[in-house]
Motif scaffolding. Structure first.
Motif, PDB file in Angstrom:
ATOM      1  N   VAL A  31       0.839  -1.198   0.000  1.00 18.11           N
ATOM      2  CA  VAL A  31       0.000   0.000   0.000  1.00 18.11           C
ATOM      3  C   VAL A  31       0.876   1.250   0.000  1.00 18.11           C
ATOM      4  O   VAL A  31       0.644   2.189  -0.765  1.00 18.11           O
ATOM      5  CB  VAL A  31      -0.969  -0.003   1.209  1.00 18.11           C
ATOM      6  CG1 VAL A  31      -1.697   1.319   1.332  1.00 18.11           C
ATOM      7  CG2 VAL A  31      -1.942  -1.154   1.088  1.00 18.11           C
ATOM      8  N   GLU A  32       1.900   1.270   0.850  1.00 22.23           N
ATOM      9  CA  GLU A  32       2.821   2.415   0.887  1.00 22.23           C
ATOM     10  C   GLU A  32       3.562   2.561  -0.448  1.00 22.23           C
ATOM     11  O   GLU A  32       3.716   3.668  -0.966  1.00 22.23           O
ATOM     12  CB  GLU A  32       3.859   2.247   1.995  1.00 22.23           C
ATOM     13  CG  GLU A  32       3.332   2.436   3.388  1.00 22.23           C
ATOM     14  CD  GLU A  32       4.412   2.204   4.425  1.00 22.23           C
ATOM     15  OE1 GLU A  32       4.638   3.109   5.240  1.00 22.23           O
ATOM     16  OE2 GLU A  32       5.044   1.121   4.415  1.00 22.23           O
ATOM     17  N   LEU A  33       4.022   1.426  -0.983  1.00 25.27           N
ATOM     18  CA  LEU A  33       4.776   1.441  -2.233  1.00 25.27           C
ATOM     19  C   LEU A  33       3.940   2.018  -3.376  1.00 25.27           C
ATOM     20  O   LEU A  33       4.439   2.768  -4.204  1.00 25.27           O
ATOM     21  CB  LEU A  33       5.219   0.021  -2.578  1.00 25.27           C
ATOM     22  CG  LEU A  33       6.152  -0.113  -3.760  1.00 25.27           C
ATOM     23  CD1 LEU A  33       7.577   0.191  -3.327  1.00 25.27           C
ATOM     24  CD2 LEU A  33       6.069  -1.493  -4.332  1.00 25.27           C
ATOM     25  N   ARG A  34       2.662   1.708  -3.392  1.00 26.84           N
ATOM     26  CA  ARG A  34       1.763   2.156  -4.464  1.00 26.84           C
ATOM     27  C   ARG A  34       1.152   3.532  -4.184  1.00 26.84           C
ATOM     28  O   ARG A  34       0.449   4.075  -5.026  1.00 26.84           O
ATOM     29  CB  ARG A  34       0.646   1.144  -4.651  1.00 26.84           C
ATOM     30  CG  ARG A  34       1.141  -0.177  -5.205  1.00 26.84           C
ATOM     31  CD  ARG A  34       0.032  -1.177  -5.318  1.00 26.84           C
ATOM     32  NE  ARG A  34       0.525  -2.427  -5.878  1.00 26.84           N
ATOM     33  CZ  ARG A  34      -0.090  -3.582  -5.768  1.00 26.84           C
ATOM     34  NH1 ARG A  34      -1.254  -3.656  -5.130  1.00 26.84           N
ATOM     35  NH2 ARG A  34       0.432  -4.666  -6.300  1.00 26.84           N
ATOM     36  N   SER A  35       1.431   4.087  -3.033  1.00 27.99           N
ATOM     37  CA  SER A  35       0.856   5.366  -2.635  1.00 27.99           C
ATOM     38  C   SER A  35       1.265   6.483  -3.593  1.00 27.99           C
ATOM     39  O   SER A  35       2.407   6.538  -4.044  1.00 27.99           O
ATOM     40  CB  SER A  35       1.318   5.712  -1.221  1.00 27.99           C
ATOM     41  OG  SER A  35       0.929   7.018  -0.891  1.00 27.99           O
ATOM     42  N   PRO A  36       0.339   7.393  -3.869  1.00 28.26           N
ATOM     43  CA  PRO A  36       0.688   8.516  -4.750  1.00 28.26           C
ATOM     44  C   PRO A  36       1.592   9.554  -4.077  1.00 28.26           C
ATOM     45  O   PRO A  36       2.182  10.388  -4.750  1.00 28.26           O
ATOM     46  CB  PRO A  36      -0.673   9.132  -5.106  1.00 28.26           C
ATOM     47  CG  PRO A  36      -1.583   8.712  -4.008  1.00 28.26           C
ATOM     48  CD  PRO A  36      -1.062   7.395  -3.504  1.00 28.26           C
ATOM     49  N   THR A  37       1.730   9.483  -2.751  1.00 31.54           N
ATOM     50  CA  THR A  37       2.599  10.421  -2.051  1.00 31.54           C
ATOM     51  C   THR A  37       3.981   9.797  -1.859  1.00 31.54           C
ATOM     52  O   THR A  37       4.151   8.590  -1.987  1.00 31.54           O
ATOM     53  CB  THR A  37       2.015  10.818  -0.680  1.00 31.54           C
ATOM     54  OG1 THR A  37       1.850   9.637   0.105  1.00 31.54           O
ATOM     55  CG2 THR A  37       0.676  11.521  -0.844  1.00 31.54           C
ATOM     56  N   ARG A  38       4.944  10.611  -1.504  1.00 31.32           N
ATOM     57  CA  ARG A  38       6.332  10.147  -1.413  1.00 31.32           C
ATOM     58  C   ARG A  38       6.569   9.159  -0.285  1.00 31.32           C
ATOM     59  O   ARG A  38       7.380   8.270  -0.402  1.00 31.32           O
ATOM     60  CB  ARG A  38       7.265  11.339  -1.236  1.00 31.32           C
ATOM     61  CG  ARG A  38       7.378  12.131  -2.500  1.00 31.32           C
ATOM     62  CD  ARG A  38       8.432  13.189  -2.348  1.00 31.32           C
ATOM     63  NE  ARG A  38       8.466  13.984  -3.571  1.00 31.32           N
ATOM     64  CZ  ARG A  38       8.896  15.198  -3.623  1.00 31.32           C
ATOM     65  NH1 ARG A  38       9.338  15.794  -2.536  1.00 31.32           N
ATOM     66  NH2 ARG A  38       8.897  15.845  -4.752  1.00 31.32           N
TER      67      ARG A  38
END
Length: 113
Positions: A31-38
């Protein structure tokens, strides 16, 4: 822009497999890896590794890499440069080699099923 719009399922599966493999190997969530934020630095590095391997292992263009990761071509190019620059570190280089082999192997196994 949807990440997989207009892309065939096999290529989308290769990206998803790469993301999941890198997330697990580098101890970040998908989920973090695919997140649109850095996100945090560890996630940014994992995303850069996943983008790099998608480009190198599967021959995706930088534009295609960017689309699949919800970013643009210049961000994908930057990720590849950052990872390439870190390959001077023998341990990091060995890690990348192992991850690339794993991703390629799993992709072939997935295609055979």
């Amino acid at each position: 822009m949807r990440p997989y719009a207009g892309c065939d399922l096999e290529r989308a599966a290769q990206v998803a497999l790469t993301q999941e493999t890198i997330a697990r190997a580098l101890d970040v969530s998908v989920v973090e890896l695919r997140s649109p934020t850095r996100q945090r630095a560890a996630v940014a590095l994992a995303r850069q590794v996943a983008m790099y391997l998608t480009h190198v292992a599967f021959g995706f263009s930088l534009s295609a890499v960017g689309r699949h990761f919800g970013r643009d071509r210049t961000t994908a190019a930057h990720a590849c440069r950052q990872i390439e620059d870190r390959r001077d570190d023998k341990d990091f280089d060995m890690l990348l080699d192992r991850l690339e082999r794993a991703v390629r192997r799993m992709s072939r196994a997935d295609t055979l099923q």
